[in-house]
Design a protein around this motif. Structure first.
Motif, PDB file in Angstrom:
ATOM      1  N   TRP A 280       2.548   0.399 -16.523  1.00 14.78           N
ATOM      2  CA  TRP A 280       1.283   0.539 -16.130  1.00 14.78           C
ATOM      3  C   TRP A 280       0.817   1.189 -14.767  1.00 14.78           C
ATOM      4  N   ARG A 281       1.442   0.462 -13.715  1.00 11.36           N
ATOM      5  CA  ARG A 281       1.166   0.648 -12.470  1.00 11.36           C
ATOM      6  C   ARG A 281       2.554   0.729 -11.823  1.00 11.36           C
ATOM      7  N   LEU A 282       2.852   1.389 -10.629  1.00 13.65           N
ATOM      8  CA  LEU A 282       4.018   1.289  -9.697  1.00 13.65           C
ATOM      9  C   LEU A 282       3.410   1.631  -8.406  1.00 13.65           C
ATOM     10  N   ASN A 283       3.524   0.851  -7.400  1.00 12.06           N
ATOM     11  CA  ASN A 283       3.117   1.026  -6.215  1.00 12.06           C
ATOM     12  C   ASN A 283       4.292   0.822  -5.318  1.00 12.06           C
ATOM     13  N   ILE A 284       4.890   1.677  -4.641  1.00  9.00           N
ATOM     14  CA  ILE A 284       6.038   1.376  -3.904  1.00  9.00           C
ATOM     15  C   ILE A 284       5.520   1.639  -2.096  1.00  9.00           C
ATOM     16  N   ALA A 285       5.523   0.422  -1.486  1.00 10.30           N
ATOM     17  CA  ALA A 285       5.022   0.597  -0.154  1.00 10.30           C
ATOM     18  C   ALA A 285       5.203   1.885   0.727  1.00 10.30           C
ATOM     19  N   ASP A 286       4.347   2.158   1.504  1.00  9.42           N
ATOM     20  CA  ASP A 286       4.374   3.101   2.407  1.00  9.42           C
ATOM     21  C   ASP A 286       5.556   2.704   3.403  1.00  9.42           C
TER      22      ASP A 286
ATOM     23  N   ARG B 261       0.939  -1.162   0.028  1.00  9.23           N
ATOM     24  CA  ARG B 261       0.004   0.012   0.018  1.00  9.23           C
ATOM     25  C   ARG B 261       0.872   1.072  -0.066  1.00  9.23           C
ATOM     26  N   VAL B 262       0.405   2.211  -0.791  1.00  9.17           N
ATOM     27  CA  VAL B 262       1.208   3.330  -0.987  1.00  9.17           C
ATOM     28  C   VAL B 262       0.790   4.126   0.215  1.00  9.17           C
ATOM     29  N   ARG B 263       1.256   5.264   0.576  1.00  9.74           N
ATOM     30  CA  ARG B 263       1.042   6.384   1.503  1.00  9.74           C
ATOM     31  C   ARG B 263      -0.272   6.985   1.205  1.00  9.74           C
ATOM     32  N   PRO B 264      -1.234   7.006   2.433  1.00 10.11           N
ATOM     33  CA  PRO B 264      -2.527   7.542   2.130  1.00 10.11           C
ATOM     34  C   PRO B 264      -2.627   8.546   1.441  1.00 10.11           C
TER      35      PRO B 264
END
Length: 155
Positions: free
Chosen positions: A81-87, A20-23
């Motif tokens: 397409w997507r890049l989600n680096i964790a919080d 999950r990315v930062r809120p």
């Protein structure tokens, strides 16, 4: 840092879903669960991968390869397409690793450009992509700026 990409399997699905990315960044990127659903319905073009470091999930990416950008068979593109680096994992080089990994995969498939789109605004990824060398190409898609990175000669 020894990051690596892992194909999403039943073994690491829960780890991928935990990214999950930062809120305050959630407006700018879809959650991993949506990306995996899209990968399921686009199996020929979507390339979802979990980013791990010492078996710790630190991010998720999904690339696309040779999509029909204009839907008329005249322009095919590949990109991120997507890049989600964790919080808690941002600012450690995992995003750069992800982009470099996708660039290598595209080059290996004969491509010379890597496309991405991003939301503008505070807490968005625009500066990250610009700092990596992406340049807006004047297009917008679904309210996002389209950027392109020259990834060099495929040969």
């Amino acid at each position: 840092m020894t990051p690596r990409l892992e194909k999403i399997t039943s073994r690491n699905l829960d780890a991928a879903l935990s990214v999950r990315v930062r809120p305050e960044q959630e407006f700018a990127v879809a959650p991993v669960v949506k990306s995996l659903a899209e990968a399921y319905v686009h199996p020929d073009t979507a390339w979802p991968r979990l980013i791990t470091d010492d078996d710790r999930p630190v991010g998720f990416l999904m690339a696309f390869f040779d999509i029909d950008w204009r839907e008329d068979g005249t322009l095919f593109r590949s990109g991120l397409w997507r890049l989600n680096i964790a919080d808690g994992e941002q600012g450690r080089g995992y995003g750069r690793f992800a982009v470099e990994s996708v660039a290598a995969e595209i080059r290996g498939r004969g491509g010379k450009e890597l496309y991405v789109s991003w939301h503008q605004g505070e807490n968005g990824p625009e500066n990250f992509y610009l700092n990596l060398g992406f340049r807006p190409n004047g297009e917008m898609v679904e309210g996002e700026i389209v950027g392109v990175l020259d990834i060099g000669d495929a040969g």
